[in-house]
Write a protein that holds these residues in place. Structure first.
Motif, PDB file in Angstrom:
ATOM      1  N   UNK A 171      13.018  20.300   4.286  1.00  0.00           N
ATOM      2  CA  UNK A 171      12.847  19.694   5.438  1.00  0.00           C
ATOM      3  C   UNK A 171      11.685  19.050   5.234  1.00  0.00           C
ATOM      4  N   UNK A 172      11.618  17.610   5.907  1.00  0.00           N
ATOM      5  CA  UNK A 172      10.575  16.601   5.730  1.00  0.00           C
ATOM      6  C   UNK A 172      10.248  15.904   4.323  1.00  0.00           C
ATOM      7  N   UNK A 173      11.383  16.298   3.516  1.00  0.00           N
ATOM      8  CA  UNK A 173      10.939  15.880   2.234  1.00  0.00           C
ATOM      9  C   UNK A 173      11.926  14.647   1.856  1.00  0.00           C
ATOM     10  N   UNK A 174      11.757  13.573   1.292  1.00  0.00           N
ATOM     11  CA  UNK A 174      12.611  12.615   0.675  1.00  0.00           C
ATOM     12  C   UNK A 174      12.942  12.839  -0.864  1.00  0.00           C
ATOM     13  N   UNK A 175      14.133  13.279  -1.285  1.00  0.00           N
ATOM     14  CA  UNK A 175      14.396  13.279  -2.598  1.00  0.00           C
ATOM     15  C   UNK A 175      15.204  12.055  -3.132  1.00  0.00           C
ATOM     16  N   UNK A 176      14.763  11.709  -4.268  1.00  0.00           N
ATOM     17  CA  UNK A 176      15.487  10.424  -4.426  1.00  0.00           C
ATOM     18  C   UNK A 176      16.298  10.588  -5.720  1.00  0.00           C
ATOM     19  N   UNK A 177      17.477   9.862  -5.888  1.00  0.00           N
ATOM     20  CA  UNK A 177      18.720  10.054  -6.816  1.00  0.00           C
ATOM     21  C   UNK A 177      18.675   8.543  -7.380  1.00  0.00           C
ATOM     22  N   UNK A 193       0.876  -1.353   0.140  1.00  0.00           N
ATOM     23  CA  UNK A 193      -0.007   0.037   0.113  1.00  0.00           C
ATOM     24  C   UNK A 193       0.906   0.981   0.088  1.00  0.00           C
ATOM     25  N   UNK A 194       0.743   2.078  -1.032  1.00  0.00           N
ATOM     26  CA  UNK A 194       1.550   3.279  -0.699  1.00  0.00           C
ATOM     27  C   UNK A 194       1.053   4.323   0.433  1.00  0.00           C
ATOM     28  N   UNK A 195       2.064   4.778   0.953  1.00  0.00           N
ATOM     29  CA  UNK A 195       2.118   5.480   1.952  1.00  0.00           C
ATOM     30  C   UNK A 195       1.804   7.064   1.616  1.00  0.00           C
ATOM     31  N   UNK A 196       0.801   7.522   1.390  1.00  0.00           N
ATOM     32  CA  UNK A 196       0.688   9.046   1.122  1.00  0.00           C
ATOM     33  C   UNK A 196       0.332   9.989   2.171  1.00  0.00           C
ATOM     34  N   UNK A 197       0.532   9.428   3.471  1.00  0.00           N
ATOM     35  CA  UNK A 197       0.124  10.391   4.529  1.00  0.00           C
ATOM     36  C   UNK A 197       0.983  11.353   4.676  1.00  0.00           C
ATOM     37  N   UNK A 198       2.142  11.062   4.461  1.00  0.00           N
ATOM     38  CA  UNK A 198       3.190  12.055   4.637  1.00  0.00           C
ATOM     39  C   UNK A 198       3.418  12.978   3.387  1.00  0.00           C
ATOM     40  N   UNK A 199       2.992  14.208   3.644  1.00  0.00           N
ATOM     41  CA  UNK A 199       3.028  15.376   2.716  1.00  0.00           C
ATOM     42  C   UNK A 199       4.105  16.396   2.999  1.00  0.00           C
ATOM     43  N   UNK A 200       5.299  16.390   2.321  1.00  0.00           N
ATOM     44  CA  UNK A 200       6.228  17.232   2.755  1.00  0.00           C
ATOM     45  C   UNK A 200       5.755  18.754   2.451  1.00  0.00           C
ATOM     46  N   UNK A 201       6.258  19.894   3.201  1.00  0.00           N
ATOM     47  CA  UNK A 201       5.908  21.149   3.217  1.00  0.00           C
ATOM     48  C   UNK A 201       7.304  21.928   2.551  1.00  0.00           C
ATOM     49  N   UNK A 202       6.710  22.221   1.308  1.00  0.00           N
ATOM     50  CA  UNK A 202       7.928  22.938   0.308  1.00  0.00           C
ATOM     51  C   UNK A 202       7.626  24.356   0.368  1.00  0.00           C
TER      52      UNK A 202
END
Lengths: 354, 508, 323
Positions: free
Chosen positions: B284-290, B249-258
């Motif tokens: 802050x609070x974001x996960x950026x993937x490379x 189940x994709x977890x979309x509860x976390x919404x980063x504040x940009x």
């Protein structure tokens, strides 16, 4: 048709390794050393009762242990990194020269000369460390080449400044350090124990180095660097600085050892420290310090130096010649190295630190 | 010659590198061996070529029409004599020796103890001719380029008359033309009845020349000897990374504040290592993937950020302020940036040191009083993180090297948390870690982000990436080639977009 | 199919260490000849120079052989002394003929080397430390043969031979050249020698190619001991009297020659020519020191400094990450 379905989500049990056991207490090198020393003392004193004679044997032996314990610590300082300092003999000689020089030409008090020796030693050690970190050449090679270079330098310096081979100056206090023990100093009717006056100097060094590696941040970071230089760098440890500091410490201790030996002998000569190289390795190795770096044992080094000196004194009394002593000391090192290897293999099998 | 491995097991301290691998090779085929980093490919090759001894399972060989006989390779040259050749990933040439001598080294021709130079040259010339390659036979290999060295390695493998040839990432340093020449040789070998095993991350290459495929995942063979013609690229990728994650189940509860100032910002950064025009932001609070292939330059970018490599142009801003970082210590203590390395064993933990030291090493400065440390302070710190991360230890004095892979990784992470980092670069966090611990790690990383950390996640594990990253940047050849918005964390959607970006860039 | 890969072109004359040393040696000879008014080229002087070049050359080769596999042998110097004393003792105390005593000395050297090699391989400890220990042991053993006494008159025939010359060139030097040629051939052409260089150059590649690195190390040490024995025999032949202190001053020259000669400390590279030329240059420096009455300490300092410089230069060229 071959199976294209992905594996079921059953996870394999976590590959837990057995709970590690520490080495049994009798395999602890420090305990072994104490036992061997005690055994040898019993052996030598039964063969030659004069072994236990305070003035003849016990006092000079303590003075020797003091010097060789410090020599061992000088090597231990870089073994912590997994490095070696092959210039220990000449670093000691150079530092002693500096002390002799300031005594001779400037008539400084005893302790100032000591400080000069420590400073010169630390400086040359730091230079050694700097060469290592800036060129990336390994410590073995750098200190070996440095020892060659310093060899000539030391002879030259003595030739120029000391009419040949030695300073024969006697700063005030030197004779006391050389000949007196604490029992020559009395407060009222209570006199001190028969401990030569050079011993406290060594003791201070031993305690300081012990605390340094056990408790101080810098000392621990040096040990971590020795354990894994890459992990250390990535953990934010200033690796280059620590390497220079460890080598500087080694040089400083060489300076102390050189000065103490000069005090014991009563002279500052170009050949001082010549005999330091083998004992500098022997004491730490006997004491359980790994050549690979990351872990040191100050207590073990002191015990190792004690064992070596006890053997030398005992054989001396039994009238072994110097060359026979050499044969034995060399053999002891080889045996110690082989045992170290055995211990290592054992430790690996049990999954504990050697 | 046919080769068959059944239930092969290989255990290293802390990890089961091979956990029951089945592998069968038939003559006249080009067999691709696929899997992500840590799946066990290199280990399998090393076991089959005698570099490692297996801890379980059997290896059997048979003549083309004959019966199976069990073999055990105690040493590399035993496997070579059995007819198995290999080109490893790492260079294994003797620098001072000539090209010819290196090629002939495994079976140096000699007459009565003296090297037969003419024969050496003959062998070398022959092998180079097979590759359609012209090199000065007498030149010391130390003076060759990396690509040339790789070709010499391949020529070396051709020198021994192998019936089975393992090629581990053989074209990683080659130009497309050189690679084409290699493919011709591979085809020729196949036609001669050999079996060529190709390990490669380049799916184009695999689909171009291989006909059979075995996929390894977590030390097991999840697809054994399937015919490639029946598979699509997507299906192969799925097998490599494990569809079980795609079902989560994709977890979309976390919404980063940009809305605020980014914690970390790279603005047209170029590095000494070859990066150009790299720009990214992490809030802050974001996960950026490379995301990218091995060699794309992702870890190198992280290292440049930490001051381990030179940044030659562009700006790096931490919390809005332009900075110039020259050492890891500076990144850590001044800017609170941490880096969880991909190379756990050699860079992430101190294997020979205690766990408490491993965790406290980044905070000694803070814990020390007058430069001295107390064990008690360290131990209480350890307790905090053992609890928080669920690390299984028998005591604070346990050596890090005795922990399992997953727990070691937790220790590697713990030291950055202990240092109160606000920006974390996490590089390949779950390589070589079992599935259950992987999931726990993902929850952990998501929690950290939820707590306000800015996370730059580097991983080659696409499902992992899609699960965690809020935005996915694709990196190729040291440049950022595109961005995928992953707010929905949907594997179906995001993986297609990422793969499309990857293929648009990578040359055949 | 596109064009094949073009190889790097080799430049016309490569500036190798050997070339530099040859030029240096040539220059030194010219300078010394001029400043001594041609004295250097007198047959007597040439004979003296070459005669005392023999032992340093062979000792340098003895060290070079272990450097080839990335090892070191600290016991070369004292081993030379031991073999000389043992041979003398066999002739004087046991009455053996030189035809037996000389091979026996070589055998002692080889066995000592073998012991070194086995110890290194079995204890897996750095060869430096192991040979530090064996050096100490052998140093003492030298005195075990005849204490501090001197052996003389052990074999007038042998000494006559050792001090003689052939066409103006000392026999011992010719022997040294012969040894050098054999060693050079060994590393260039023999399978065993190439295997050793492979072990030194890239132990992993060697292992994967079926070469036993352990065997290479043991062989290298054995050869080194054997060559130290040869040096001991040369001393025996040349000087007419031997005692237990022989070899004390041979350790530094044993390193100086190969290191200045371009031999890498990490192994995989040998240069017999370089080592010999370096030994020649050091010998010429000695001649200059005697000629101009320079303080010998200066020589030590300069040689030490050059060794340091040469090492740093050659090693920093391929920087290693693990300082």
């Amino acid at each position: 048709m071959t199976d294209l379905m992905p594996q079921a989500a059953a996870a394999p049990p976590e590959a837990e390794l057995a709970r590690p056991a520490s080495l049994p207490w009798w395999a602890n090198p420090r305990v072994g050393l104490v036992a061997v020393i005690a055994g040898l003392v019993v052996l030598f004193s039964s063969l030659r009762p004069s072994f236990l004679n305070v003035d003849l044997t016990l006092v000079p032996m303590q003075a020797d242990i003091a010097v060789f314990a410090v020599v061992g610590l000088a090597q231990l300082a870089v073994l912590s990194l997994g490095h070696m300092n092959l210039a220990v003999p000449r670093m000691a000689a150079l530092s002693a020269f500096a002390a002799g020089f300031v005594y001779d030409r400037m008539g400084v008090p005893l302790l100032v000369g000591l400080l000069v020796a420590l400073l010169v030693g630390a400086l040359i050690g730091a230079v050694s460390g700097l060469i290592i970190t800036s060129t990336g050449v390994n410590s073995f090679v750098v200190t070996l080449a440095l020892d060659f270079g310093l060899l000539g330098l030391v002879s030259l310096l003595y030739a120029w400044f000391a009419n040949g081979v030695a300073f024969s100056v006697r700063p005030a206090g030197m004779d006391s350090l050389r000949f007196d023990t604490m029992s020559d100093y009395c407060a009222g009717n209570v006199c001190g124990p028969p401990i030569p006056l050079v011993v406290p100097f060594a003791l201070v060094a031993i305690v300081a180095v012990g605390l340094f590696f056990r408790r101080s941040r810098v000392g621990r970071e040096i040990l971590m660097t020795g354990s894994s230089i890459r992990a250390a760098r990535l953990s934010g440890i200033p690796v280059a600085r620590r390497i220079v500091q460890a080598h500087g410490l080694s040089g400083l201790l060489c300076g102390l050892a050189g000065w103490l030996l000069a005090m014991n002998n009563g002279a500052f000569s170009a050949t001082l420290g010549e005999q330091f190289l083998l004992p500098s390795f022997l004491a730490p190795v006997l004491g359980g310090t790994l050549l690979a770096g990351g872990a040191v044992s100050v207590l073990g080094t002191v015990l190792g130096a004690t064992l070596t000196t006890v053997i030398q004194k005992g054989l001396n009394l039994l009238q072994f010649e110097l060359d026979q002593l050499n044969i034995l000391i060399g053999s002891v090192l080889l045996v110690a190295l082989s045992l170290d290897r055995v211990r290592h293999v054992l430790a690996e099998k049990r999954g504990t630190r050697a | 010659m046919r080769l068959r491995a059944s239930g092969l097991v290989k255990v290293f301290p802390g990890v089961r590198a091979l956990d029951g691998v089945n592998f069968e090779l038939r003559p006249g085929t080009v067999h691709a061996l696929l899997g992500e980093n840590g799946a066990g490919k290199s280990t399998l090759i090393k076991v089959l070529t005698g570099v490692h001894r297996s801890d379980g399972g059997t290896v059997e060989v048979a003549a083309d029409e004959g019966d199976w006989t069990e073999v055990g390779f105690a040493h590399p040259h035993a496997s070579r004599e059995a007819g198995i050749g290999v080109v490893h990933q790492e260079r294994n040439l003797v620098p001072a020796f000539s090209v010819a001598e290196n090629i002939a080294l495994q079976q140096l021709p000699s007459k009565r103890g003296v090297v037969d130079r003419a024969a050496v040259r003959r062998i070398a010339a022959d092998c180079l001719a097979q590759l359609d390659l012209e090199l000065d036979l007498d030149q010391p290999v130390s003076r060759l380029s990396v690509a040339q060295m790789q070709l010499v390695e391949i020529a070396k493998a051709l020198a021994t008359d192998s019936r089975v040839l393992f090629l581990d990432e053989p074209t990683s340093s080659l130009t497309p033309d050189e690679a084409d020449r290699l493919y011709t040789v591979v085809a020729r070998l196949r036609d001669r009845g050999c079996c060529v095993v190709l390990v490669s991350h380049k799916l184009e290459e695999v689909f171009a020349i291989a006909d059979t495929v075995t996929v390894l995942r977590d030390g097991r063979s999840v697809c054994e000897g399937a015919s490639l013609s029946g598979l699509t690229r997507g299906e192969v990728v799925d097998l490599m990374v494990g569809r079980s994650f795609a079902d989560l189940e994709p977890d979309t509860s976390r919404v980063p504040d940009r809305s605020g100032v980014p914690a970390l910002e790279l603005d047209r950064v170029a590095t000494d290592g070859g990066h150009t025009d790299v720009s990214l932001t992490v809030h802050p609070g974001e996960i950026v993937g490379l995301y990218g292939l091995v060699g794309a330059g992702r870890s190198e970018l992280a290292r440049a950020l930490l001051g381990l490599d030179k940044i030659v142009s562009g700006d790096v801003r931490v919390r809005g302020k332009a900075v110039s970082i020259s050492s890891v210590g500076e990144a850590l203590h001044r800017h609170r940036i941490g880096y969880v390395t991909e190379n756990r064993k050699e860079e992430g933990v101190f294997l020979e040191q205690t766990i408490s030291r491993n965790v406290a090493v980044t905070v000694w400065r803070r814990l020390a009083r007058l430069g001295m440390l107390r064990d008690r302070a360290e131990d209480s710190l350890l307790d905090t993180y053992v609890e928080k991360l669920g690390i299984r230890v028998s005591g604070p004095r346990q050596l890090a090297g005795q922990l399992s892979g997953g727990n070691q990784q937790k220790v590697s992470l713990a030291k950055w948390l202990a240092a109160d980092c606000s920006i974390l670069v996490i590089d390949e966090p779950t390589v070589g870690i079992d599935v259950r611990t992987k999931a726990a790690f993902h929850n952990l990383i998501a929690e950290l982000a939820a707590d306000g950390l800015a996370i730059l996640l580097i991983t080659s594990d696409l499902p992992e990436m899609v699960t965690l990253a809020d935005r996915i940047l694709v990196m190729h050849d040291h440049r950022i080639t595109g961005e995928v918005d992953n707010a929905a964390h949907s594997y179906e959607v995001a993986s297609k977009q990422v793969v499309r970006l990857m293929h648009a860039e990578s040359a055949a | 199919m596109s064009a094949p890969t073009i190889s790097r072109t080799t430049p016309r004359v490569r500036v190798t260490t050997e070339l530099v040393l040859a030029v240096l040696a040539g220059l030194a000879i010219v300078v010394l000849t001029i400043t001594t008014n041609g004295n250097l080229l007198q047959p007597g002087t040439i004979r003296a120079v070459l005669q005392f070049l023999a032992v340093p050359m062979v000792i340098g080769l003895s060290q070079m052989v272990v450097l080839a596999v990335g090892q070191m042998n600290l016991s070369v110097g004292v081993l030379t002394g031991l073999t000389a004393v043992v041979a003398a003792s066999l002739m004087v105390d046991q009455g053996l003929s030189p035809w037996l005593a000389v091979p026996a000395a070589l055998l002692v050297g080889g066995l000592a080397g073998l012991a070194n090699g086995l110890l290194v391989v079995l204890t897996r400890i750095n060869g430096f430390i192991v040979t530090l220990a064996t050096m100490t042991i052998i140093s003492g053993l030298r005195y075990g043969v005849n204490g501090t006494g001197t052996y003389q008159n052990y074999s007038p025939g042998l000494v006559d031979f050792g001090q003689s010359s052939l066409l103006g060139i000392p026999v011992v030097f010719l022997l040294a050249v012969l040894v050098a040629l054999v060693v050079a051939w060994f590393f260039r052409r023999s399978v065993v020698g190439r295997n050793m260089l492979a072990s030194g150059g890239n132990p992993i590649a060697a292992m994967l190619s079926g070469i036993s690195n352990d065997r290479s190390v043991v062989l290298a040490h054995t050869l080194s001991g054997l060559l130290a024995g040869v040096a001991g025999v040369m001393v025996l032949m040349m000087s007419g009297s031997v005692n237990a202190s022989i070899g004390d001053d041979l350790l530094l020259p044993s390193f100086a020659a190969p290191i200045i000669g371009g031999v890498a400390l990490v192994g995989g590279v040998v240069s017999v020519l370089g080592t010999s030329l370096a030994a020649l240059i050091v010998r010429l420096v000695d001649v200059a020191q005697a000629q101009y009455n320079i303080n010998p300490r200066w020589v030590d300092l300069v040689v030490g400094g050059v060794v340091l410089g040469a090492v740093l230069l050659s090693q920093s060229r391929d920087r290693k990450d693990d300082a």
